[in-house]
Design an enzyme around this catalytic site. Sequence first.
Site, short mmCIF file in Angstrom:
data_model
loop_
_atom_site.label_atom_id
_atom_site.label_comp_id
_atom_site.label_asym_id
_atom_site.label_seq_id
_atom_site.Cartn_x
_atom_site.Cartn_y
_atom_site.Cartn_z
N HIS A 191 0.81 -1.22 0.00
CA HIS A 191 0.00 0.00 0.00
C HIS A 191 0.85 1.28 0.00
CE1 HIS A 191 0.03 -1.41 4.40
NE2 HIS A 191 1.01 -0.53 4.27
N TYR A 230 17.38 2.04 2.86
CA TYR A 230 17.64 1.49 1.53
C TYR A 230 18.77 2.22 0.83
CZ TYR A 230 12.87 -0.17 2.33
OH TYR A 230 11.74 -0.72 2.87
#
Length: 488
Positions: free
Chosen positions: A171, A258
């Site tokens: 989502h 990340y």
Amino acid sequence: MSFKIAIIGAGSVGFTKKLFTDILCVPEFQDIEFALTDLSEHNLGMIKAILDRIVEANKLPTKVTATTNRREALEGARYIISCVRVGGLEAYADDIRIPLKYGIDQCVGDTICAGGILYGQRNIPVILDFCKDIREVAATGAKFLNYANPMAMNTWAAIEYGKVDTVGLCHGVQHGAEQIAQVLGAKSPKELDYVCSGINHQTWFIELKLNGRPIGKDELVAAFEAHPVYSKQEKLRIDVLKRFGVYSTESNGHLSEYLPWYRKRPDEITRWIDMSDWIHGETGGYLRYSTETRNWFETEYPQFLEAASKPIDPAKRSNEHASHILEALETNRVYRGHFNVKNNGVITNLPQDAIIESPGFVDRFGINMAAGITLPEACAATCMASINVQRMSVHAAIAGDIDLLKLAVLHDPLVGAVSTPEEVWQMVDEMVVAEAAWLPQYAHAVPAAKERLSKSKVKTREWAGAARRSVRSIEELRAEKAALKQAG
């Protein structure tokens, strides 16, 4: 119409309830069967009681079954939804705790980085077991909807090695679009049209239009910097927006782990994160949140059960993809969303074998991706670093190759920014030994890893992280909830 949906990991009670009520918002779906399966009989009992209460309160013919026998649940299922967390919070705690000893500070640790890679090693053998059962006992042509992280690795393994029709669902895109619409002053997210593409948790809003008017970088930066809340909570995402020219879907905390630039030194971590909520960068934030949520649910279960007696309101159907995909496939009402699938040319400057997240349309013919998208070069470069780690991680998990696993962790952007090769080799040994109960493919490698650890001279430290908070008690959670209610 009548068909069967199996939910694996249905003991994720809150999420299972959301999927269940979303699906029953489709008028044609009220006469279907939900087969719940989980390793925990306790959790299964709780969620079945809640779903039974919903069925009873809404006077529906829907059938709900629950079993710890997975094959029984999957038998004849047309759709299989997975929301499992292999190893539970016990293994997850090691995903956060052990890398901290080597200076690696993660907010979530469920996608890449050291924690996400080991999470994938635990998940992939189980995902392949799911796929074997689907091939053998589910309905012909059954579709596997994977909600479990690490999304790209799990989906990659299911498609490439499980040989099952699989789509990964998240989502993050919807939430990012809601933020953008809000800062631009839209009355509804529906006023925003966008193209968002990349890989899961590193998806990029490469085209934005508000009521048909193109939105450029400068306008978007100004809107975020002027927002009284997001300007503080999303400092890192705004900085990436300024440098890359496009906004990332993922939260401040997720995105920070990340990339190799923002979490490699403690003073830098505190500069870029916000402690108002875990998702903005807190050390081990999602682990703390998950622990508190589990404890809260166990204690407040009677209230959750009572709330299940309320009528289903279709106006409150969530934007989770699953119910909309099933509706499109079964009724031919077209649905546009963002899906995790094998690239196969959809994004021109990412590898063909990568699992990408990109726009697609669903109807009775299936999921049809919009092909020919080219990412900005910086976005593609950032995605490529993660894809290379994901590929090695999947191959290591399939083969039980601890040397390849170490190379995957070594090439992770944040790990590489923080740790030396010697530290990475020892850290992986330590994580494999600690999590051996959930890593059957590495059983042969555990004795040698223990032997190396007994002789290692690599120094570690006990470190809570740059921005760690303690798990709150039920009493503290109640007091906080009461204070928010009074303030509101």
